[in-house]
Design an enzyme around this catalytic site. Structure first.
Site, PDB file in Angstrom:
ATOM      1  N   GLU A 238       0.865  -1.175   0.000  1.00 49.71           N
ATOM      2  CA  GLU A 238       0.000   0.000   0.000  1.00 49.71           C
ATOM      3  C   GLU A 238       0.899   1.222   0.000  1.00 49.71           C
ATOM      4  OE1 GLU A 238      -2.226  -0.599   3.602  1.00 49.71           O
ATOM      5  OE2 GLU A 238      -3.759  -1.782   2.566  1.00 49.71           O
TER       6      GLU A 238
ATOM      7  N   ASP B  95      -1.386  14.479  -8.447  1.00 47.84           N
ATOM      8  CA  ASP B  95      -0.203  13.630  -8.531  1.00 47.84           C
ATOM      9  C   ASP B  95       0.617  14.076  -9.731  1.00 47.84           C
ATOM     10  OD1 ASP B  95      -1.151  12.165  -6.406  1.00 47.84           O
ATOM     11  OD2 ASP B  95      -1.422  10.308  -7.505  1.00 47.84           O
ATOM     12  N   ASN B  96       1.946  14.151  -9.554  1.00 46.39           N
ATOM     13  CA  ASN B  96       2.865  14.547 -10.623  1.00 46.39           C
ATOM     14  C   ASN B  96       3.904  13.457 -10.810  1.00 46.39           C
ATOM     15  OD1 ASN B  96       1.660  17.164 -10.763  1.00 46.39           O
ATOM     16  ND2 ASN B  96       2.866  17.770  -9.008  1.00 46.39           N
TER      17      ASN B  96
ATOM     18  N   HIS C  67      13.343  23.626  -5.187  1.00 47.41           N
ATOM     19  CA  HIS C  67      12.145  24.371  -5.561  1.00 47.41           C
ATOM     20  C   HIS C  67      11.140  24.471  -4.419  1.00 47.41           C
ATOM     21  CE1 HIS C  67      13.053  22.531  -9.760  1.00 47.41           C
ATOM     22  NE2 HIS C  67      13.733  23.655  -9.582  1.00 47.41           N
TER      23      HIS C  67
ATOM     24  N   LYS D 198       4.352  17.957   0.039  1.00 44.49           N
ATOM     25  CA  LYS D 198       4.578  16.917  -0.970  1.00 44.49           C
ATOM     26  C   LYS D 198       4.801  15.573  -0.296  1.00 44.49           C
ATOM     27  CE  LYS D 198       7.035  20.087  -4.049  1.00 44.49           C
ATOM     28  NZ  LYS D 198       8.316  20.397  -4.677  1.00 44.49           N
TER      29      LYS D 198
ATOM     30  N   HIS E 181      12.723  21.883  -1.995  1.00 41.66           N
ATOM     31  CA  HIS E 181      12.863  20.454  -2.284  1.00 41.66           C
ATOM     32  C   HIS E 181      13.618  20.241  -3.579  1.00 41.66           C
ATOM     33  CE1 HIS E 181      11.230  16.782  -4.297  1.00 41.66           C
ATOM     34  NE2 HIS E 181      11.736  16.268  -3.196  1.00 41.66           N
TER      35      HIS E 181
ATOM     36  N   TYR F 181       5.053  12.316  -7.168  1.00 41.71           N
ATOM     37  CA  TYR F 181       4.738  13.002  -5.916  1.00 41.71           C
ATOM     38  C   TYR F 181       3.327  13.546  -5.917  1.00 41.71           C
ATOM     39  CZ  TYR F 181       6.482  17.066  -8.613  1.00 41.71           C
ATOM     40  OH  TYR F 181       6.714  18.010  -9.581  1.00 41.71           O
TER      41      TYR F 181
ATOM     42  N   ASP G  50      17.492  26.769 -12.655  1.00 41.33           N
ATOM     43  CA  ASP G  50      18.057  26.352 -11.374  1.00 41.33           C
ATOM     44  C   ASP G  50      19.465  26.897 -11.162  1.00 41.33           C
ATOM     45  OD1 ASP G  50      15.735  25.090 -10.694  1.00 41.33           O
ATOM     46  OD2 ASP G  50      16.440  23.068 -11.117  1.00 41.33           O
TER      47      ASP G  50
END
Length: 182
Positions: A28, A47-48, A61, A71, A118, A131, A169
């Site tokens: 699970e 959800d990504n 980020h 997240k 993150h 995530y 970034d």
């Protein structure tokens, strides 16, 4: 599932119970009631998923203000080093970070609350990273901190010349110049 709070306040490692045999495995990966009882109520709304190759570093980020996001992250293929940096000025762990290896083998998940920057570094030839988030993406609220900020002193485990990151970034501010949470 086992929920363990890390040394950085509010960040949890979640270890699933994996049932494996000659056919494969089952576990699970998400259970609302269990999550709420161990961490607290979160209303994940999206959800990504991303796919990256070895040496890709995405981060650090976060989203600001009313668009900040909590997240729950995991890897479904490959291996990454996941990093969460506490950027809540009022937190006793402000400026500290946690590093956790997430992989298809360990099936570990990391919960990162609002108020954190993150990022992750891909350590395998390829990684698929997924995530859940509790808020929508808002381009105007997007922010970040430079992944190689000397103040943070994150020990990324590959040669700096092998790191692949975006132009965006590379131009992120250092922690001392970033917009932070109170």
């Amino acid at each position: 599932m086992e929920y363990r709070e890390t040394a950085v306040q509010g960040v949890y490692i979640i270890e699933p119970r994996v049932f494996a045999d000659s056919r494969g495995y089952f576990f699970e990966s998400w259970k609302q009631g269990e999550f709420d009882a161990n961490i607290g109520p979160i209303d994940f709304i999206q959800d990504n998923e991303s796919k990256s190759s070895y040496g890709v570093l995405r981060g650090l980020h976060y989203q600001k203000g009313e668009f900040s996001q909590a997240k729950l992250v995991r890897v479904i293929k490959g291996k990454v080093l996941d990093v969460a940096v506490d950027i809540r000025r009022s937190s006793p762990t402000f400026g500290q970070h946690i590093m956790v290896e997430l992989s298809e083998d360990n099936k570990r998940q990391l919960f990162i609350p609002r108020g954190f920057a993150h990022g992750f570094l891909v350590l395998s030839p390829e990684a698929i990273f997924t995530y859940k988030v509790d808020n929508v993406y808002a381009p105007a609220a997007e922010a970040g901190i430079r992944w190689n900020d000397p103040t943070l002193n994150i020990q990324w485990p590959i040669d700096i010349n092998q790191v692949m990151t975006s132009e965006k970034d590379l131009k992120q501010p250092f922690l001392q110049d970033a917009e932070l949470f109170d």
